[in-house]
Motif scaffolding. Structure first.
Motif, PDB file in Angstrom:
ATOM      1  N   TRP A  29       9.891  -2.332  -5.274  1.00  0.00           N
ATOM      2  CA  TRP A  29       9.326  -2.851  -6.522  1.00  0.00           C
ATOM      3  C   TRP A  29       9.555  -1.891  -7.693  1.00  0.00           C
ATOM      4  O   TRP A  29       9.135  -2.156  -8.811  1.00  0.00           O
ATOM      5  CB  TRP A  29       7.827  -3.124  -6.350  1.00  0.00           C
ATOM      6  CG  TRP A  29       7.539  -4.286  -5.449  1.00  0.00           C
ATOM      7  CD1 TRP A  29       8.344  -5.357  -5.200  1.00  0.00           C
ATOM      8  CD2 TRP A  29       6.350  -4.504  -4.688  1.00  0.00           C
ATOM      9  NE1 TRP A  29       7.741  -6.233  -4.330  1.00  0.00           N
ATOM     10  CE2 TRP A  29       6.512  -5.730  -3.989  1.00  0.00           C
ATOM     11  CE3 TRP A  29       5.164  -3.795  -4.513  1.00  0.00           C
ATOM     12  CZ2 TRP A  29       5.525  -6.258  -3.155  1.00  0.00           C
ATOM     13  CZ3 TRP A  29       4.190  -4.317  -3.671  1.00  0.00           C
ATOM     14  CH2 TRP A  29       4.368  -5.527  -3.007  1.00  0.00           C
ATOM     15  N   GLY A  30      10.200  -0.745  -7.412  1.00  0.00           N
ATOM     16  CA  GLY A  30      10.540   0.190  -8.470  1.00  0.00           C
ATOM     17  C   GLY A  30       9.363   0.933  -9.074  1.00  0.00           C
ATOM     18  O   GLY A  30       9.457   1.449 -10.189  1.00  0.00           O
ATOM     19  N   ILE A  31       8.254   1.033  -8.344  1.00  0.00           N
ATOM     20  CA  ILE A  31       7.054   1.676  -8.903  1.00  0.00           C
ATOM     21  C   ILE A  31       6.556   2.834  -8.042  1.00  0.00           C
ATOM     22  O   ILE A  31       5.525   3.442  -8.349  1.00  0.00           O
ATOM     23  CB  ILE A  31       5.907   0.655  -9.067  1.00  0.00           C
ATOM     24  CG1 ILE A  31       5.562   0.003  -7.710  1.00  0.00           C
ATOM     25  CG2 ILE A  31       6.277  -0.411 -10.092  1.00  0.00           C
ATOM     26  CD1 ILE A  31       4.331  -0.887  -7.734  1.00  0.00           C
ATOM     27  N   THR A  32       7.271   3.171  -6.983  1.00  0.00           N
ATOM     28  CA  THR A  32       6.774   4.160  -6.029  1.00  0.00           C
ATOM     29  C   THR A  32       6.958   5.582  -6.539  1.00  0.00           C
ATOM     30  O   THR A  32       8.018   5.942  -7.049  1.00  0.00           O
ATOM     31  CB  THR A  32       7.486   4.008  -4.678  1.00  0.00           C
ATOM     32  OG1 THR A  32       7.327   2.665  -4.210  1.00  0.00           O
ATOM     33  CG2 THR A  32       6.933   4.969  -3.648  1.00  0.00           C
ATOM     34  N   SER A  33       5.900   6.396  -6.388  1.00  0.00           N
ATOM     35  CA  SER A  33       5.985   7.836  -6.635  1.00  0.00           C
ATOM     36  C   SER A  33       5.905   8.545  -5.284  1.00  0.00           C
ATOM     37  O   SER A  33       4.941   8.336  -4.534  1.00  0.00           O
ATOM     38  CB  SER A  33       4.830   8.309  -7.524  1.00  0.00           C
ATOM     39  OG  SER A  33       4.901   7.719  -8.800  1.00  0.00           O
ATOM     40  N   TYR A  34       6.898   9.346  -4.980  1.00  0.00           N
ATOM     41  CA  TYR A  34       6.927  10.042  -3.691  1.00  0.00           C
ATOM     42  C   TYR A  34       6.334  11.444  -3.836  1.00  0.00           C
ATOM     43  O   TYR A  34       6.414  12.043  -4.907  1.00  0.00           O
ATOM     44  CB  TYR A  34       8.363  10.125  -3.179  1.00  0.00           C
ATOM     45  CG  TYR A  34       8.973   8.782  -2.859  1.00  0.00           C
ATOM     46  CD1 TYR A  34       8.640   8.099  -1.693  1.00  0.00           C
ATOM     47  CD2 TYR A  34       9.879   8.186  -3.733  1.00  0.00           C
ATOM     48  CE1 TYR A  34       9.199   6.861  -1.401  1.00  0.00           C
ATOM     49  CE2 TYR A  34      10.444   6.947  -3.450  1.00  0.00           C
ATOM     50  CZ  TYR A  34      10.095   6.291  -2.284  1.00  0.00           C
ATOM     51  OH  TYR A  34      10.653   5.061  -1.999  1.00  0.00           O
ATOM     52  N   PRO A  35       5.738  11.978  -2.762  1.00  0.00           N
ATOM     53  CA  PRO A  35       5.527  11.343  -1.457  1.00  0.00           C
ATOM     54  C   PRO A  35       4.424  10.282  -1.538  1.00  0.00           C
ATOM     55  O   PRO A  35       3.501  10.406  -2.342  1.00  0.00           O
ATOM     56  CB  PRO A  35       5.101  12.514  -0.564  1.00  0.00           C
ATOM     57  CG  PRO A  35       4.457  13.474  -1.516  1.00  0.00           C
ATOM     58  CD  PRO A  35       5.203  13.351  -2.807  1.00  0.00           C
ATOM     59  N   VAL A  36       4.538   9.244  -0.712  1.00  0.00           N
ATOM     60  CA  VAL A  36       3.555   8.172  -0.696  1.00  0.00           C
ATOM     61  C   VAL A  36       3.004   7.998   0.719  1.00  0.00           C
ATOM     62  O   VAL A  36       3.752   7.911   1.692  1.00  0.00           O
ATOM     63  CB  VAL A  36       4.151   6.847  -1.219  1.00  0.00           C
ATOM     64  CG1 VAL A  36       5.352   6.401  -0.397  1.00  0.00           C
ATOM     65  CG2 VAL A  36       3.095   5.747  -1.258  1.00  0.00           C
ATOM     66  N   ILE A  37       1.677   8.001   0.816  1.00  0.00           N
ATOM     67  CA  ILE A  37       0.984   7.709   2.077  1.00  0.00           C
ATOM     68  C   ILE A  37       0.424   6.297   1.946  1.00  0.00           C
ATOM     69  O   ILE A  37      -0.505   6.062   1.178  1.00  0.00           O
ATOM     70  CB  ILE A  37      -0.159   8.701   2.343  1.00  0.00           C
ATOM     71  CG1 ILE A  37       0.383  10.124   2.444  1.00  0.00           C
ATOM     72  CG2 ILE A  37      -0.920   8.322   3.618  1.00  0.00           C
ATOM     73  CD1 ILE A  37      -0.698  11.175   2.621  1.00  0.00           C
ATOM     74  N   PRO A  38       0.998   5.325   2.656  1.00  0.00           N
ATOM     75  CA  PRO A  38       0.558   3.937   2.494  1.00  0.00           C
ATOM     76  C   PRO A  38      -0.765   3.671   3.197  1.00  0.00           C
ATOM     77  O   PRO A  38      -1.395   4.565   3.775  1.00  0.00           O
ATOM     78  CB  PRO A  38       1.697   3.138   3.131  1.00  0.00           C
ATOM     79  CG  PRO A  38       2.748   4.122   3.513  1.00  0.00           C
ATOM     80  CD  PRO A  38       2.092   5.453   3.615  1.00  0.00           C
ATOM     81  N   GLY A  39      -1.157   2.395   3.162  1.00  0.00           N
ATOM     82  CA  GLY A  39      -2.326   1.927   3.904  1.00  0.00           C
ATOM     83  C   GLY A  39      -3.482   1.498   3.029  1.00  0.00           C
ATOM     84  O   GLY A  39      -4.106   2.337   2.385  1.00  0.00           O
ATOM     85  N   HIS A  40      -3.758   0.170   2.994  1.00  0.00           N
ATOM     86  CA  HIS A  40      -4.911  -0.317   2.235  1.00  0.00           C
ATOM     87  C   HIS A  40      -5.700  -1.366   3.021  1.00  0.00           C
ATOM     88  O   HIS A  40      -6.344  -2.225   2.435  1.00  0.00           O
ATOM     89  CB  HIS A  40      -4.497  -0.833   0.845  1.00  0.00           C
ATOM     90  CG  HIS A  40      -3.554  -2.013   0.871  1.00  0.00           C
ATOM     91  ND1 HIS A  40      -2.684  -2.273  -0.154  1.00  0.00           N
ATOM     92  CD2 HIS A  40      -3.358  -2.997   1.779  1.00  0.00           C
ATOM     93  CE1 HIS A  40      -2.000  -3.368   0.114  1.00  0.00           C
ATOM     94  NE2 HIS A  40      -2.401  -3.823   1.283  1.00  0.00           N
ATOM     95  N   GLU A  41      -5.639  -1.270   4.333  1.00  0.00           N
ATOM     96  CA  GLU A  41      -6.462  -2.103   5.208  1.00  0.00           C
ATOM     97  C   GLU A  41      -7.128  -1.132   6.193  1.00  0.00           C
ATOM     98  O   GLU A  41      -6.681  -0.946   7.301  1.00  0.00           O
ATOM     99  CB  GLU A  41      -5.595  -3.126   5.944  1.00  0.00           C
ATOM    100  CG  GLU A  41      -4.864  -4.061   4.996  1.00  0.00           C
ATOM    101  CD  GLU A  41      -3.817  -4.936   5.695  1.00  0.00           C
ATOM    102  OE1 GLU A  41      -3.556  -6.023   5.181  1.00  0.00           O
ATOM    103  OE2 GLU A  41      -3.271  -4.517   6.736  1.00  0.00           O
TER     104      GLU A  41
END
Length: 360
Positions: A61-73
């Motif tokens: 989506w062209g919006i990621t800033s690294y490093p990224v730790i995902p997870g929203h559930e």
């Protein structure tokens, strides 16, 4: 962008992060803020893998800033509460969905619609009040403003309830808002993935007649025998679709691939509502004449506010609704992402964080 100092974020934390657009996740040490007066700190037990996690780690989506730790559930157990916390106590089960902050003062926030606040702060990958970037639930601990925590009822299994905090509220909210929650109504559900199977479960619990609409004939048995759908339509079968025209009060469309809306609009009765909750990467064609001739609506919906999310999870507990999941260890996450990209899961992966996240 402001960076946190050791003093501001003194709590050592550990998770798995992606460092670049390959999306490959690997162990990552970082820090969380200390528990503030309105915060709860909790140990993460389970975290679901949402399709949006896959998009984010690959920066699709062209919006990621690294490093990224995902997870929203995310679900866990409270280990510490701030001095002014009233909503939770140590030992309580807590859940976190897609957001951890908002302005709390705009019209949307005052109307319990924090999910539509222009300053909503996502659970991972966006700037928090202190200027740092939020990190998600593929990690051992979380620190959360109590307002954005969801109380998990005792009778819901934690692994199966994690997904409801995103997939569940994403379909529950439009059913309620668009008035598609009345017993006896006929609802179509397009797509039988993570969102679709939750839509079937909630709609059936509300007393609706449910028809699953899918491109895959082999999902019929699963939809009807396992999930309890009343009917099944193969969207590529023009004869089946023609026979079902003008029969549905509403449709929840969960598909994120580009697809035609015209056949779906045709399934609606006059005054029917087609609600989009999937997010195709390219615009869809919207034929206007069928809308005019039947006073039909094409709308959209995006998760739900905190009050409605709590209402949804309580409804799920009352009706024993949980997601169908495959529980995986943390070190399987990259394989799970590959399988997710091929839709090879029924219907959602959940990471067993507590038993498999091993600090390096």
């Amino acid at each position: 962008m402001a960076m946190s100092s050791e003093n501001e974020h003194p709590v050592k934390a550990f998770g798995w992060a992606a460092r670049d657009s390959s999306g490959h996740l690997s162990p990552f040490k970082f820090s969380r803020r200390a528990t503030q007066e309105k915060d709860v700190t909790f140990k993460v037990l389970y975290c679901g893998i949402c399709h949006s996690d896959l998009h984010n780690v690959k920066n699709e989506w062209g919006i990621t800033s690294y490093p990224v730790i995902p997870g929203h559930e995310i679900v866990g157990v409270v280990t510490e509460v701030g001095a002014k916390v009233t909503k939770f106590k140590v030992g309580d089960k807590v859940g976190v969905g897609c957001m951890v902050g908002s302005c709390r003062s705009c019209a949307n926030c005052k109307d319990n619609l924090e999910n539509y606040c222009p300053k909503m702060i996502l659970t991972y990958g966006t700037k928090y009040y202190d200027g740092t970037i939020t990190h998600g639930g593929y990690s051992d601990i979380m620190v959360l403003d109590e307002h954005f925590g969801i109380k998990i009822p005792d009778n819901l299994p934690l692994d199966g309830s994690a997904l409801i905090l995103c997939a569940g509220i994403t379909v529950y909210s439009p059913l309620k808002y668009y008035g598609l929650d009345k017993a006896g109504m006929h609802l179509g559900v397009v797509g039988l993935g993570g969102l679709g199977h939750m839509a079937v479960k909630f709609a059936k619990a509300m007393g609706l007649k449910v028809t699953v609409i899918s491109t895959s004939p082999n999902k019929k048995k699963e939809a009807m025998e396992h999930l309890g759908a009343d009917e099944f339509l193969v969207s590529r079968n023009t004869e089946e679709m023609q026979f079902a025209m003008d029969t549905m009060d509403g449709i929840i469309d969960t598909v994120s691939a580009v697809h035609s809306l015209l056949p779906l609009i045709g399934l609606l009765k006059n005054n029917g509502k087609l609600v989009m909750v999937g997010a195709p990467e390219k615009p869809l064609e919207l034929p206007i004449m069928p809308l005019l001739l039947g006073r039909k609506i094409v709308g959209g919906s995006n998760i739900g506010g905190i009050k409605e999310t709590q209402e949804m999870i309580d409804f799920a507990a009352k009706h024993n609704i949980v997601a169908d999941i495959e529980v995986i260890p943390m070190d399987y996450v990259n394989t799970a992402m590959e399988r997710l990209s091929k839709a090879d899961v029924k219907y959602r992966f959940v990471i067993d964080i507590a038993n498999s996240l091993k600090p390096i």
